[in-house]
Design an enzyme around this catalytic site. Structure first.
Site, PDB file in Angstrom:
ATOM      1  N   VAL A  37       0.841  -1.200   0.000  1.00 44.31           N
ATOM      2  CA  VAL A  37       0.000   0.000   0.000  1.00 44.31           C
ATOM      3  C   VAL A  37       0.874   1.246   0.000  1.00 44.31           C
ATOM      4  O   VAL A  37       1.895   1.310   0.705  1.00 44.31           O
ATOM      5  CB  VAL A  37      -0.923   0.001   1.232  1.00 44.31           C
ATOM      6  CG1 VAL A  37      -1.815   1.246   1.237  1.00 44.31           C
ATOM      7  CG2 VAL A  37      -1.765  -1.266   1.257  1.00 44.31           C
ATOM      8  N   HIS A  38       0.495   2.234  -0.802  1.00 51.27           N
ATOM      9  CA  HIS A  38       1.206   3.517  -0.872  1.00 51.27           C
ATOM     10  C   HIS A  38       0.839   4.311   0.385  1.00 51.27           C
ATOM     11  O   HIS A  38      -0.082   5.128   0.387  1.00 51.27           O
ATOM     12  CB  HIS A  38       0.797   4.263  -2.142  1.00 51.27           C
ATOM     13  CG  HIS A  38       1.520   5.556  -2.345  1.00 51.27           C
ATOM     14  ND1 HIS A  38       2.703   5.649  -3.029  1.00 51.27           N
ATOM     15  CD2 HIS A  38       1.228   6.817  -1.953  1.00 51.27           C
ATOM     16  CE1 HIS A  38       3.106   6.901  -3.069  1.00 51.27           C
ATOM     17  NE2 HIS A  38       2.226   7.636  -2.407  1.00 51.27           N
ATOM     18  N   HIS A  39       1.566   4.042   1.467  1.00 50.54           N
ATOM     19  CA  HIS A  39       1.254   4.622   2.769  1.00 50.54           C
ATOM     20  C   HIS A  39       2.554   4.661   3.572  1.00 50.54           C
ATOM     21  O   HIS A  39       3.162   3.627   3.832  1.00 50.54           O
ATOM     22  CB  HIS A  39       0.204   3.759   3.464  1.00 50.54           C
ATOM     23  CG  HIS A  39      -0.307   4.307   4.761  1.00 50.54           C
ATOM     24  ND1 HIS A  39       0.385   4.187   5.936  1.00 50.54           N
ATOM     25  CD2 HIS A  39      -1.463   4.965   5.050  1.00 50.54           C
ATOM     26  CE1 HIS A  39      -0.312   4.747   6.910  1.00 50.54           C
ATOM     27  NE2 HIS A  39      -1.439   5.227   6.405  1.00 50.54           N
TER      28      HIS A  39
ATOM     29  N   THR B 222      -2.698   2.088  -5.496  1.00 54.55           N
ATOM     30  CA  THR B 222      -2.402   1.518  -4.175  1.00 54.55           C
ATOM     31  C   THR B 222      -2.467   2.523  -3.028  1.00 54.55           C
ATOM     32  O   THR B 222      -2.284   2.136  -1.871  1.00 54.55           O
ATOM     33  CB  THR B 222      -1.003   0.862  -4.175  1.00 54.55           C
ATOM     34  OG1 THR B 222      -0.004   1.862  -4.446  1.00 54.55           O
ATOM     35  CG2 THR B 222      -0.915  -0.245  -5.215  1.00 54.55           C
TER      36      THR B 222
ATOM     37  N   ARG C 131       3.957  -0.196  -4.605  1.00 56.43           N
ATOM     38  CA  ARG C 131       3.928   1.034  -3.814  1.00 56.43           C
ATOM     39  C   ARG C 131       4.081   2.278  -4.684  1.00 56.43           C
ATOM     40  O   ARG C 131       3.515   3.339  -4.384  1.00 56.43           O
ATOM     41  CB  ARG C 131       5.051   0.976  -2.767  1.00 56.43           C
ATOM     42  CG  ARG C 131       4.808   1.739  -1.496  1.00 56.43           C
ATOM     43  CD  ARG C 131       5.894   1.416  -0.479  1.00 56.43           C
ATOM     44  NE  ARG C 131       5.814   0.041  -0.003  1.00 56.43           N
ATOM     45  CZ  ARG C 131       6.713  -0.900  -0.289  1.00 56.43           C
ATOM     46  NH1 ARG C 131       7.772  -0.614  -1.024  1.00 56.43           N
ATOM     47  NH2 ARG C 131       6.565  -2.123   0.171  1.00 56.43           N
TER      48      ARG C 131
END
Length: 341
Positions: free
Chosen positions: A237-239, A298, A292
């Site tokens: 996840v792009h977090h 994402t 990511r």
């Protein structure tokens, strides 16, 4: 307990007073927020302007207070602010018109208005049903309907499409509830395609539930786009916090530069799972790349997950009303029922 109740009452009152003050401030000093905060234009530019937010706020304040002045505001500004003019096929953090139109329709169906408001509220209802019909693919012109992927997902645009999916599911479920509450005697059906087609509350809700099931794994890839739910969900996840090792495991300073240089580009799964986050989701062909760097698909956003909270609450209530047997007879919808519980 008494002290806790008093605290709750005070906080509620303060929040209400602040909401009223914010609305008065916004109405007096009208303008787009990104005109004051120029930096956000590259990321969160206000495309729809501020008129929809003023109508949106006034309707919620009317529901909270019952004050006629807020409904007068929504009716008197309906045309100038686009409330009865814009026929919208999306709802998002920026564009609130569909929500405004559905909330206004609730007042019409419940008869909570004066007779002088009726014609304008009917105008709101016409636009609300345009949105509902668009999500069901029932408007007469193809360009007035929301595109669907081969797997049945509503598709609006490439970047973070899942926000439109979860919002549509929520709004359709809410509208179906309004229709059910109104009953058959009050024209409680959606009229589509210029009056040539209609759908009852059950059919509207079925479309909402289908989108929830898609999010939770009933899709061509068999992946749940709700992180932490199901056997297969996005792992990269792009977090920022999810993609960087926690301090308890590696006690070292990791600033912005270190996080990007050392962790952002890694191919391995995130060291932390953002349970409950809903990512941007697949493209118009149901294709999804769990990377990511692929932030359009994402990235996790609160406005993706927020509408699903309402959906899960409704599904949970329905599951409890039905009992275990009906749910067991519907294996395709078991994912959403289980998630709600």
């Amino acid at each position: 307990m008494a002290c806790m109740y008093c605290t709750w009452v005070v906080l509620t009152l303060v929040s209400f007073l602040l909401a009223v003050q914010l609305f008065e401030f916004a109405d007096k000093y009208r303008g787009k927020y990104d005109s004051s905060i120029a930096e956000v234009k590259s990321y969160y530019a206000s495309v729809s302007g501020y008129h929809d937010e003023l109508l949106w706020a006034a309707l919620w304040l009317h529901r909270a207070t019952g004050r006629a002045g807020y409904l007068d505001y929504v009716v008197d500004n309906a045309h100038e602010f686009g409330g009865t003019g814009w026929a919208i096929t999306e709802f998002s953090w920026d564009v609130k018109y569909a929500g405004v139109q559905i909330l206004a329709t609730r007042l019409l169906l419940r008869g909570e208005h004066e007779e002088r408001h009726r014609a304008t509220l009917e105008g709101y209802r016409a636009k609300a049903e345009h949105y509902v019909c668009a999500c069901m693919g029932r408007n007469a012109a193809a360009e007035d309907n929301v595109e669907r992927s081969p797997g049945g997902m509503l598709y609006v645009r490439q970047w973070n499409n899942m926000q439109y999916v979860t919002s549509a599911a929520y709004l359709l479920s809410v509208y179906s509830g309004y229709l059910t509450e109104a009953g058959a005697g009050k024209g409680a059906a959606v009229t589509c395609a210029g009056g040539e087609a209609s759908a009852d509350a059950g059919e509207v809700f079925a479309h909402a539930r289908a989108q929830v099931d898609y999010v939770l794994g009933s899709n061509p890839r068999g992946i749940s786009y709700l992180v932490g739910y199901g056997a297969k969900f996005p792992a990269r996840v792009h977090h920022r916090a999810a993609s960087i090792v926690p301090y308890k495991d590696r006690k070292e300073f990791i600033g912005c530069a270190q996080g990007f240089d050392d962790w952002f580009g890694r191919k391995s799964a995130n060291p932390n799972v953002v349970v409950g986050a809903i990512v941007g989701g697949p493209d118009r062909h149901d294709r999804f790349r769990d990377d990511r760097v692929n932030y359009m698909q994402t990235e996790a956003c609160t406005y993706n997950t927020a509408p699903m909270v309402g959906m899960f609450a409704m599904l949970n209530r329905l599951a409890r009303q039905e009992g275990p047997s009906p749910a067991a007879r519907r294996p395709e919808s078991s994912r959403s029922t289980a998630a709600a519980e």
